[in-house]
Design an enzyme around this catalytic site. Structure first.
Site, PDB file in Angstrom:
ATOM      1  N   GLU A  62      96.671  44.557  50.219  1.00 30.15           N
ATOM      2  CA  GLU A  62      95.589  43.987  49.145  1.00 30.15           C
ATOM      3  C   GLU A  62      95.746  42.503  49.077  1.00 30.15           C
ATOM      4  OE1 GLU A  62      97.523  43.617  44.654  1.00 30.15           O
ATOM      5  OE2 GLU A  62      97.329  45.629  45.143  1.00 30.15           O
TER       6      GLU A  62
ATOM      7  N   CYS B 299      96.059  38.146  41.834  1.00 34.18           N
ATOM      8  CA  CYS B 299      94.877  38.171  42.869  1.00 34.18           C
ATOM      9  C   CYS B 299      93.635  38.759  42.200  1.00 34.18           C
ATOM     10  CB  CYS B 299      95.155  39.247  43.824  1.00 34.18           C
ATOM     11  SG  CYS B 299      95.706  40.986  42.934  1.00 34.18           S
TER      12      CYS B 299
END
Length: 464
Positions: free
Chosen positions: A235, A269
C-alpha cells in the site's frame, strides 16, 4: 553503531521512550519461532480460541481508549480528536475480524461432468497462508497495526510486525494487550530493528506473506527481494484527484475537501491533493477553501481543539516547504499558508494552478498542501486526473448522476467517491492502490481472504 531508537513527540521533541534495537540473532530467533509454530500443527489455535483472544483484546482496548489515544497522538502527531477516532476504528477492526471468521469457507467443486470425473467428490478448504511479515508506516500507528496483525492472526497465521521507527509505541501496546488477553508465545511479535535486519526478514524464504505500508520507492524495492513464492500486499501513496463540476454545492464541497486535504496535516495516502474546479466557479471555490484553511486550528496534537498537528519530523517539514516554494517559482499562485509555524507545524496551504511539472502536481505531497486547477470541459479534467502513474482514490462532485457515473468509469482509480472527499474509508471495504500506488487489497475481510490459501481435496469412491 546505533543500539536503540528514541521515540520523540513530533510536536515538541519530548522523549517518549527509548527502545533497544534487536540484533541479528534476536531477529532470527523471532523468525525461527514463528516458522516453527506454523510448521507444528499441534500448536495451532482453534478458531474459537482465536475468537476468545480477540474478544478479550477488544475489551482491553475499550478499557484503554484514553490511554491509546494519547499514545497515538503523542508519537504520531495526529490531533487528539482524530487519534480518538483512530482508536475507535481500531477497536471496530478487531470486531470485524471476529465477525468475518465465520465467513471464510471453502466450496464444493462439481464432479461427474465428464466420464473421467465420475465417482469423485471434491471441495476446497481454506488454510492459513503461513508466516506473515508486516512493515508499517507512521501515520496511523494503532489502526495500521490492527490491519496488519489482526486479520493474519484471525485466520491462523503467526505474525511479525516491524512498526515505523518513529511510531512504534501503539503497535507495542496492541501486542501487549493481545498477550494479556491470552495470546500464546510466538503468535504475534513486534520487532524493532535496523533496516539491514528488516531487509533480511523480507528476503527470508520462511515468510509466506509480506504486508508493506509505506513509500512506493521502498515498497517496490523490497518486493523485488522477496523469496520465490512469497505473496505480498503493498500500500503506497497517491496524489488524489478531485473533479468539481459547476453544478456542485460549493459550500458542502469545500467543507468535505478541506477536511480531506488537511486531515492529519495531509499525511494520508489518499489525502485530497489535486482539485480540478470548473472555471466558472473556481474563484468562489478558491476563496471559500482559503477561508476554511485559515480557520483551522494548528498546534499541539494533545490539545482537544487542535485540527492540524505537526509533520512527522523536521525533514518532512523542510521538504514540503521546498516543494511549495518551487511551485510558486514555477508559476503557482500562493493563496494561503506556504510557511512553517510553531517550529514543527506547517500552515494549511492552498496553491492555485501550479505547473503540471511541479512536484506538487505530479508527486505525493504528504503534507497540508492542496492544489486547485481550473478546467473547461469535463473530459479535460478526467484526462488530467489520469495523467500520473499513481492511482488510488479519486472523487467527483456533481448533481448530474449521468456525468458522475461516466466519470467513475473513466477515472483510473481503485475507488471513486461521488460527492465526497477522497480520504473516505471504512474498514470493511476493499482498500488499496493500483499501478504505482500498490498491489493487493486491504480492508479487514479482504486481508483475511488474502492471508489464506485453498487446499483442494478430491475423494474417489464407488459409492459416490
Amino acid at each position: 553503531m546505533m543500539t536503540s531508537i528514541k521515540v520523540r513527540s513530533p510536536f515538541n521533541g519530548r522523549l517518549l521512550q527509548e527502545i533497544p534495537l534487536m540484533d541479528g540473532q534476536q531477529v532470527e530467533e523471532k523468525m525461527a519461532n514463528a516458522y516453527a509454530l506454523f510448521q507444528d500443527r499441534t500448536r495451532w489455535l482453534k478458531p474459537y480460541e482465536r475468537i476468545e483472544i480477540l474478544e478479550r483484546t477488544k475489551k482491553l482496548m475499550e478499557a484503554k481508549i484514553e490511554e491509546l489515544t494519547k499514545i497515538a497522538a503523542s508519537e504520531g502527531g495526529k490531533p487528539y480528536q482524530d487519534s480518538k477516532v483512530e482508536v475507535l476504528r481500531a477497536i471496530n477492526g478487531v470486531q470485524l475480524a471476529i465477525e468475518y471468521m465465520g465467513q471464510i469457507k471453502g466450496e464444493q467443486i462439481p464432479m461427474g461432468m465428464t466420464a473421467a470425473s465420475l465417482n469423485r467428490l471434491a471441495f476446497t478448504m481454506p488454510e492459513p497462508i503461513g508466516v506473515v511479515l508486516s512493515i508499517s508506516a507512521f501515520n496511523h500507528p494503532l489502526n495500521l497495526a490492527v490491519h496488519q496483525i489482526i486479520p493474519a492472526f484471525a485466520v491462523g497465521c503467526p505474525v511479525i510486525i516491524k512498526p515505523a521507527s518513529s511510531t512504534p509505541l501503539s503497535a507495542i501496546e496492541l501486542v501487549k494487550m493481545m498477550k494479556e488477553a491470552g495470546l500464546p508465545a510466538d503468535w504475534v511479535e513486534v520487532v524493532i530493528c535496523n533496516r539491514e535486519n528488516a531487509e533480511l526478514m523480507v528476503k527470508d524464504k520462511r515468510v509466506n506473506y509480506f504486508s508493506f505500508i509505506g513509500s512506493a520507492e521502498v515498497g517496490w524495492s523490497l518486493r523485488s527481494k522477496l523469496a520465490p513464492g512469497t505473496h505480498c500486499a503493498m500500500e503506497h501513496g497517491g496524489s488524489a484527484p478531485v473533479i468539481v463540476q459547476a453544478d456542485t454545492d460549493i459550500d458542502e464541497a469545500v467543507t468535505l475537501l478541506g477536511k480531506g486535504a488537511f486531515y492529519h496535516a495531509g499525511q494520508v495516502c489518499v489525502s485530497v491533493q489535486r482539485i480540478y474546479v470548473h472555471k466558472s466557479i473556481v474563484d468562489e471555490f478558491s476563496q471559500k477553501l482559503v477561508a476554511y484553511a485559515k480557520a483551522i486550528k494548528v498546534g499541539d496534537p494533545l490539545d482537544p481543539f487542535t485540527e492540524v498537528g505537526p509533520l512527522i519530523d523536521s525533514e518532512e517539514q523542510d521538504r514540503v516547504h521546498k516543494w511549495v516554494c518551487e511551485a510558486v517559482e514555477e508559476g503557482a499562485e500562493l493563496l494561503c499558508g506556504g510557511h512553517k509555524c510553531m517550529e514543527t507545524c506547517y500552515l494549511p496551504t492552498v496553491l492555485l494552478n501550479p505547473a503540471e511539472e511541479s512536484k506538487v502536481s505530479k508527486l505525493e505531497v504528504f503534507g497540508p498542501v492542496v492544489c486547485i486547477y481550473p478546467y473547461g470541459k469535463l473530459q479535460e479534467a478526467i484526462d488530467r486526473s489520469n495523467s500520473l502513474d499513481l492511482a488510488f482514490q479519486a472523487s467527483i462532485f456533481t448533481k448530474d448522476m449521468d456525468k458522475a457515473l461516466d466519470t467513475v468509469n473513466q477515472l483510473n482509480a481503485s475507488a471513486v467517491m461521488v460527492n465526497d472527499h477522497t480520504a473516505f474509508r471504512v474498514d470493511w471495504m476493499p482498500f488499496g492502490g493500483r499501478d504505482a500506488s500498490g498491489i493487493g487489497v486491504g480492508g479487514i475481510p479482504y486481508s483475511m481472504k488474502e492471508m489464506t490459501r485453498d487446499k483442494l481435496m478430491v475423494i474417489r469412491s464407488k459409492s459416490i
